[in-house]
Scaffold this active site. Structure first.
Site, PDB file in Angstrom:
ATOM      1  N   LYS A  19       0.719  -1.212  -0.017  1.00 45.47           N
ATOM      2  CA  LYS A  19       0.120   0.084   0.094  1.00 45.47           C
ATOM      3  C   LYS A  19       0.819   1.105   0.069  1.00 45.47           C
ATOM      4  CE  LYS A  19      -2.824   2.726   3.057  1.00 45.47           C
ATOM      5  NZ  LYS A  19      -4.027   2.897   2.300  1.00 45.47           N
ATOM      6  N   SER A 438     -19.093   9.666   4.628  1.00 44.09           N
ATOM      7  CA  SER A 438     -17.642  10.261   5.155  1.00 44.09           C
ATOM      8  C   SER A 438     -17.257  11.164   4.095  1.00 44.09           C
ATOM      9  CB  SER A 438     -16.689   9.083   4.895  1.00 44.09           C
ATOM     10  OG  SER A 438     -16.668   8.613   3.554  1.00 44.09           O
ATOM     11  N   TRP A 566     -18.511  -7.998   7.077  1.00 44.31           N
ATOM     12  CA  TRP A 566     -17.165  -7.340   6.923  1.00 44.31           C
ATOM     13  C   TRP A 566     -16.363  -7.647   8.363  1.00 44.31           C
ATOM     14  CZ3 TRP A 566     -18.341  -2.044   3.939  1.00 44.31           C
ATOM     15  CH2 TRP A 566     -18.758  -2.478   2.880  1.00 44.31           C
ATOM     16  N   HIS A 699     -14.610   6.073  -6.430  1.00 43.77           N
ATOM     17  CA  HIS A 699     -13.451   5.229  -6.367  1.00 43.77           C
ATOM     18  C   HIS A 699     -12.137   5.610  -7.374  1.00 43.77           C
ATOM     19  CE1 HIS A 699     -16.433   2.424  -4.362  1.00 43.77           C
ATOM     20  NE2 HIS A 699     -15.401   2.561  -3.620  1.00 43.77           N
TER      21      HIS A 699
HETATM   22  C1  LIG Z   1     -16.964   1.118   1.662  1.00 42.55           C
HETATM   23  N1  LIG Z   1     -15.707   0.336   1.601  1.00 42.55           N
HETATM   24  C2  LIG Z   1     -15.662  -0.655   3.037  1.00 42.55           C
HETATM   25  C3  LIG Z   1     -15.585  -2.001   2.962  1.00 42.55           C
HETATM   26  N2  LIG Z   1     -15.344  -2.765   4.133  1.00 42.55           N
HETATM   27  C4  LIG Z   1     -14.969  -1.999   5.210  1.00 42.55           C
HETATM   28  N3  LIG Z   1     -14.568  -2.320   6.249  1.00 42.55           N
HETATM   29  N4  LIG Z   1     -14.917  -0.708   5.260  1.00 42.55           N
HETATM   30  C5  LIG Z   1     -15.332   0.118   4.191  1.00 42.55           C
HETATM   31  O1  LIG Z   1     -15.317   1.293   4.267  1.00 42.55           O
HETATM   32  N5  LIG Z   1     -15.760  -2.848   1.930  1.00 42.55           N
HETATM   33  C6  LIG Z   1     -16.076  -2.119   0.764  1.00 42.55           C
HETATM   34  C7  LIG Z   1     -15.662  -0.708   0.698  1.00 42.55           C
HETATM   35  C8  LIG Z   1     -14.263  -0.598   0.261  1.00 42.55           C
HETATM   36  N6  LIG Z   1     -13.816   0.611   0.314  1.00 42.55           N
HETATM   37  C9  LIG Z   1     -12.683   0.890   1.232  1.00 42.55           C
HETATM   38  C10 LIG Z   1     -12.278   2.379   1.196  1.00 42.55           C
HETATM   39  C11 LIG Z   1     -11.303   2.916   1.841  1.00 42.55           C
HETATM   40  C12 LIG Z   1     -10.662   2.295   2.522  1.00 42.55           C
HETATM   41  C13 LIG Z   1      -9.553   2.818   3.216  1.00 42.55           C
HETATM   42  O2  LIG Z   1      -9.122   3.793   2.984  1.00 42.55           O
HETATM   43  N7  LIG Z   1      -8.640   2.079   4.109  1.00 42.55           N
HETATM   44  C14 LIG Z   1      -7.700   2.860   4.836  1.00 42.55           C
HETATM   45  C15 LIG Z   1      -7.515   2.124   6.119  1.00 42.55           C
HETATM   46  C16 LIG Z   1      -8.775   2.637   7.133  1.00 42.55           C
HETATM   47  C17 LIG Z   1      -8.561   2.842   8.397  1.00 42.55           C
HETATM   48  O3  LIG Z   1      -8.444   1.569   9.256  1.00 42.55           O
HETATM   49  N8  LIG Z   1      -7.723   3.641   8.875  1.00 42.55           N
HETATM   50  C18 LIG Z   1      -7.120   3.724  10.310  1.00 42.55           C
HETATM   51  C19 LIG Z   1      -5.526   3.507  10.119  1.00 42.55           C
HETATM   52  C20 LIG Z   1      -5.058   4.704   9.262  1.00 42.55           C
HETATM   53  C21 LIG Z   1      -3.538   4.631   9.388  1.00 42.55           C
HETATM   54  O4  LIG Z   1      -3.060   3.988   8.053  1.00 42.55           O
HETATM   55  N9  LIG Z   1      -2.701   5.446  10.083  1.00 42.55           N
HETATM   56  C22 LIG Z   1      -1.302   5.336   9.895  1.00 42.55           C
HETATM   57  C23 LIG Z   1      -0.922   6.764   9.965  1.00 42.55           C
HETATM   58  C24 LIG Z   1      -1.651   7.471   9.078  1.00 42.55           C
HETATM   59  C25 LIG Z   1      -0.807   8.738   8.507  1.00 42.55           C
HETATM   60  O5  LIG Z   1       0.047   9.334   9.060  1.00 42.55           O
HETATM   61  O6  LIG Z   1      -1.272   9.243   7.349  1.00 42.55           O
HETATM   62  C26 LIG Z   1      -0.784   4.423  10.879  1.00 42.55           C
HETATM   63  O7  LIG Z   1      -1.428   3.941  11.782  1.00 42.55           O
HETATM   64  O8  LIG Z   1       0.484   4.102  10.187  1.00 42.55           O
HETATM   65  C27 LIG Z   1      -7.434   5.103  10.814  1.00 42.55           C
HETATM   66  O9  LIG Z   1      -7.879   5.993  10.126  1.00 42.55           O
HETATM   67  O10 LIG Z   1      -7.438   5.395  12.152  1.00 42.55           O
HETATM   68  C28 LIG Z   1      -6.429   2.378   3.951  1.00 42.55           C
HETATM   69  O11 LIG Z   1      -5.545   3.091   4.200  1.00 42.55           O
HETATM   70  O12 LIG Z   1      -6.331   1.643   3.238  1.00 42.55           O
HETATM   71  C29 LIG Z   1     -10.879   0.926   2.644  1.00 42.55           C
HETATM   72  C30 LIG Z   1     -11.955   0.341   2.057  1.00 42.55           C
HETATM   73  N1  HCS Z   2     -21.182   5.903   5.347  1.00 43.83           N
HETATM   74  C1  HCS Z   2     -19.950   5.417   4.734  1.00 43.83           C
HETATM   75  C2  HCS Z   2     -20.722   4.246   3.645  1.00 43.83           C
HETATM   76  C3  HCS Z   2     -19.615   3.619   2.852  1.00 43.83           C
HETATM   77  S1  HCS Z   2     -20.342   2.174   2.039  1.00 43.83           S
HETATM   78  C4  HCS Z   2     -19.272   6.298   4.092  1.00 43.83           C
HETATM   79  O1  HCS Z   2     -19.716   7.163   3.572  1.00 43.83           O
HETATM   80  O2  HCS Z   2     -18.038   5.811   3.928  1.00 43.83           O
END
Ligand SMILES: CN1c2c(nc(N)[nH]c2=O)NC[C@@H]1CNc1ccc(C(=O)N[C@@H](CCC(=O)N[C@@H](CCC(=O)N[C@@H](CCC(=O)O)C(=O)O)C(=O)O)C(=O)O)cc1
Ligand code: HCS
Ligand code: ZN
Length: 763
Positions: A19, A438, A566, A699
């Site tokens: 990632k 969001s 999920w 997306h």
């Molecule tokens: C709507 N969608 C989702 C699905 N499933 C889910 N469980 N949730 C969903 O929202 N399935 C279908 C779709 C899939 N779509 C997405 C869209 C976006 C993401 C995404 O952005 N994922 C993030 C991780 C999200 C998260 O848990 N974030 C945490 C940790 C953040 C992090 O990485 N922190 C860093 C420091 C940050 C920095 O300095 O920038 C660290 O800890 O090192 C949080 O926000 O606290 C992603 O990054 O991939 C997923 C599915």
């Molecule tokens: N309320 C959520 C739905 C994602 S499927 C969002 O806006 O991210």
């Protein structure tokens, strides 16, 4: 000798290394070479982990920079014309343009459609084909990865998506029959298999997951034609790989195909073993998937070993392979990294590394090796602590579920009456605008949360930060003229994990990342016990946001089916039972939101469609309990409280009656990538309530124009009644940046205004 094999390893990396590498490359902060170096490093590390865990053979070509289905389309040169110029000039940029779209001075390319991989939370890119499609090999990724492993002294087994499933998972843009392209595709597979053979490949894993779906006579004919074409060519041995369910009525076909091995999923479908053993031709190798590739619980080795032994007794060791049920793409990398979990819960978990170890333990036990007998004892002990743990069973939760009355799943009045009351209360314009919840989860937001988590930012400072972000978001929506506002979800890490963290019965991991699409990951919570809500979860933020504005503020919850789907779920009780517990916890939250003055509440159910069983015969039972759970959550409020739901990535035609039965006052759906094709299910009269067909593909970083969104809305307006239509993006804006969000939402509001004035003119 019985071999320990594996069908695929999670490629994102235990710390999401892929990632970070991808996103650095996309930001222009690293070179293609730097990206490829990290990718190579990950492949090598993952092969090493699997070898150390005891795998005799490791998969290759399971790695992908974005998606394995896209890789196949790219490899076969199934590249729609609009991307060709870029792909020919710069293959890597062309590849990412197919995945994410591209927009610059020269190009304005929409991304390929993305959809869910069977019943998982992984998204694949849907190859776009047409009746005049031709195929040829473009590059040699599977061969290169095979040779890369070979250079490390490993005999790897390349993974290819089989030709019939490839076509079935694709779409034709001109509506022509996908399978009609098979004869043009087969020579390319034959050439690829020849090249793999020339490189020294012994076995190829050819995945035909569609073999566990309902397949008709034409489909059967396609498999027969395809595999007959592979019968007499110089190629490696083929193990035809099926997963996510039973072969059922496709079993006779599967064993008839002239291949060398067959992999079956004995986790989802343990009962198929005897039928498979009876049908299997002499000489055919059988690969048994006995370790769950879709969940994270330690395997019950006392059940797995006898299953494998039964096959061993019939076939002997040399025709037998043992493996996880499916690719391990759907689980995190290593449970030993979860040092913050309570030690008993930690000891119940098995991630990808542990799953390969479990397969090794099973094969060792089969061979009577002493070290593995120890493992069986340890596994038994761990399962026993789990089944008797007080953390797991809470009698009052079971009692509450048992005493549920039918009326709990019914709104007080039918929709027509609710609609009048809601109109009176809210006074919204025609084509009301809203968003899905969001707003951008910027680096700043995530960094603040990470600092708060690690103690570098105090509770008060983090809170003040979230308050400020929420206020900015509300003011922005007011400025551009959105009608129903949201608070922005800045306090949430993820729409499921956030709730899991606040509910009893859930554990959450530190590094339990699973790829969702491309560089995006999720950290599914682990439901280990009976679910309860100790305190309100979202009321504070919704109430605060509502206090900032006179416009309606939409409360925002993730629905029970999606929370279930999920998360990693309990395997010691039916999914429906767990879902009812979650539904009751969320019902309490909905009622608390209403009490706090929130007039509109959205209960997201994007995973309802994805949870549908893969065989049609099993649908109704699932739909009945899934819809019931949504209704339990939604039905505790007054008629004039408006309940929304939201679903993305769903094909609704087959389940529209159940979607209607959810009886949400408004549903928002994802329709923009498919140019409103997905709206077909909702056309006039088929869906009685209100609908927000998405007009902005969130997306992709691409910014749609007002004209484009107006055109989509006009398409929707042509098949729906004007008073039914809401205007919104496809999904939440968390992955987007603020500049594109500002531009697009302002354009979306403008598109709604245009539509209003054109309707006013005609009436
Ligand atoms: C709507 N969608 C989702 C699905 N499933 C889910 N469980 N949730 C969903 O929202 N399935 C279908 C779709 C899939 N779509 C997405 C869209 C976006 C993401 C995404 O952005 N994922 C993030 C991780 C999200 C998260 O848990 N974030 C945490 C940790 C953040 C992090 O990485 N922190 C860093 C420091 C940050 C920095 O300095 O920038 C660290 O800890 O090192 C949080 O926000 O606290 C992603 O990054 O991939 C997923 C599915
Ligand atoms: N309320 C959520 C739905 C994602 S499927 C969002 O806006 O991210
Ligand atoms: Zn969504």
């Amino acid at each position: 000798m019985t071999l320990v094999t594996n069908l695929g390893f999670p490629r994102i990396g235990a710390k999401r290394e892929l990632k970070h590498a991808l996103e650095a490359y996309w930001r222009g902060e690293s070179s293609p070479q730097q990206l490829q170096d990290i990718a190579k490093d990950l492949r090598h590390r993952h092969w090493r982990i699997q070898r150390e865990a005891g795998a005799d053979s490791v998969p290759c070509n399971d790695f992908s920079l974005y998606d394995q289905v896209l890789d196949m389309a790219f490899l076969f040169d199934a590249i729609p014309d609009r991307y060709r110029k870029l792909a020919d000039r710069d293959p890597l940029e062309g590849y990412f343009a197919l995945a994410r779209g591209a927009q610059n001075d020269e190009f304005d390319l929409r991304a390929l459609e993305m959809t869910k991989w069977f019943d998982t939370n992984y998204h694949y890119l849907v190859p776009e084909l047409q009746s005049t499609q031709t195929f040829q090999l473009r590059g040699d990724k599977p061969v290169a990865e095979y040779l890369e492993a070979k250079a490390l002294g490993l005999e790897a087994r390349p993974v290819l998506l089989g030709p019939v499933s490839f076509l079935m998972l694709a779409k034709t843009v001109d509506g022509s029959d996908r399978l009609a392209l098979l004869d043009r595709l087969l020579p390319v597979y034959i050439e690829l298999l020849g090249r793999l053979k020339a490189a020294g490949t012994q076995w190829v894993q050819i995945d035909e997951p569609c073999l566990i779906l309902d397949q008709d006579a034409d489909d059967h004919a396609a498999y027969r034609r395809a595999y007959a074409a592979f019968a007499n060519v110089d190629r490696p041995k083929l193990v035809l790989t099926t997963y996510f369910g039973a072969l059922g009525d496709n079993l006779n076909l599967a064993v008839d195909l002239p291949v060398d091995g067959l992999h079956v999923d004995l986790v989802r479908a343990p009962d198929q073993l005897d039928a498979v053993l009876d049908a299997l031709p002499a000489e055919r190798t059988l690969s048994l998937g006995v370790v769950d590739g879709r969940n994270i619980w330690r395997t019950d080795l006392d059940r797995a070993v006898p299953l494998v032994r039964r096959a061993h007794d019939r076939l002997g060791g040399d025709r037998l392979q043992v493996a996880p049920s499916c690719s391990l793409l759907h689980v995190p990398v290593d449970a030993t990294l979860e040092t913050s979990l309570p030690s008993d819960i930690q000891s119940w978990l098995s991630f990808a590394r542990q799953k390969v170890e479990e397969v090794r333990a099973i094969v060792d036990a089969l061979n009577g090796l002493v070290s593995s007998v120890d493992t069986l004892d340890v596994a038994r002990e761990r399962r026993e602590t789990r089944s008797t743990s007080k953390r797991v069973h809470k009698p009052r939760v079971a009692e509450r579920v048992a005493s549920l009355e039918a009326s709990s799943a019914r709104r007080r009045s039918a929709y027509p009456k609710r609609r009048v009351l809601q109109e009176e209360r809210m006074r919204l314009p025609l084509f009301p605008t809203t968003t899905i919840g969001s707003f951008p989860q910027t680096h700043e937001v995530r960094e603040a949360r990470a600092k708060h988590k690690s103690g570098k930012l105090s509770d008060a400072a983090y809170d003040a930060f979230l308050v400020a972000e929420t206020e900015k978001c509300v003011r922005f929506q007011e400025e551009i003229g959105i009608d129903v506002l949201v608070h922005g979800e800045f306090e949430r890490n993820d729409m499921v994990e956030y709730f899991g963290e606040q509910l009893d019965g859930f554990a959450f991991t530190k590094n339990g990342w699973v790829q969702s699409y491309g560089s995006r990951c999720v950290k599914p919570p682990v439901i280990y016990g009976d679910v309860e809500r100790p305190a309100p979860m979202t009321v504070r933020w919704s109430q605060y946001a509502q206090s900032l504005t006179d416009k309606p503020m939409k409360g925002m919850l993730t629905g029970p089916v999606t929370v279930l789907q999920w998360s990693f779920v309990r395997d010691d009780q039916p999914r429906a039972a767990t879902c009812r517990q979650i539904a009751l916890a969320l019902r309490d939250e909905v009622i608390d939101l209403e009490r706090a003055g929130i007039r509109v509440i959205q209960i997201d159910e994007p995973a309802l469609r994805e949870g549908l069983p893969l065989r049609r015969a099993d649908w109704q039972v699932y739909l009945d309990w899934a819809v019931e759970c949504f209704r339990i959550t939604a039905s505790g409020v007054a008629d004039d409280t408006q309940i929304h739901t939201h679903m993305c990535y769903s094909e609704f035609n087959d389940i529209i009656d159940s979607v209607a039965a959810m009886d949400a006052d408004v549903i928002s759906i994802e329709t923009s990538r498919s140019r409103m094709e997905l709206l077909d299910a909702f056309v006039k009269f088929r869906y009685p309530n209100e609908i927000g067909p998405g007009v902005y593909d969130i997306h992709s970083p691409r910014v749609p124009s007002v004209d484009e969104m107006t055109e989509l809305l006009e398409k929707a307006g042509a098949v729906l009644f004007p008073e039914q239509v809401w205007v919104n993006p496809d999904c939440g804006l968390k992955t987007r940046g603020w500049p594109e969000t500002r531009t697009t939402l302002a354009a979306m509001v403008e598109a709604a205004r245009r539509l209003r004035s054109s309707v006013e003119k005609t009436t």
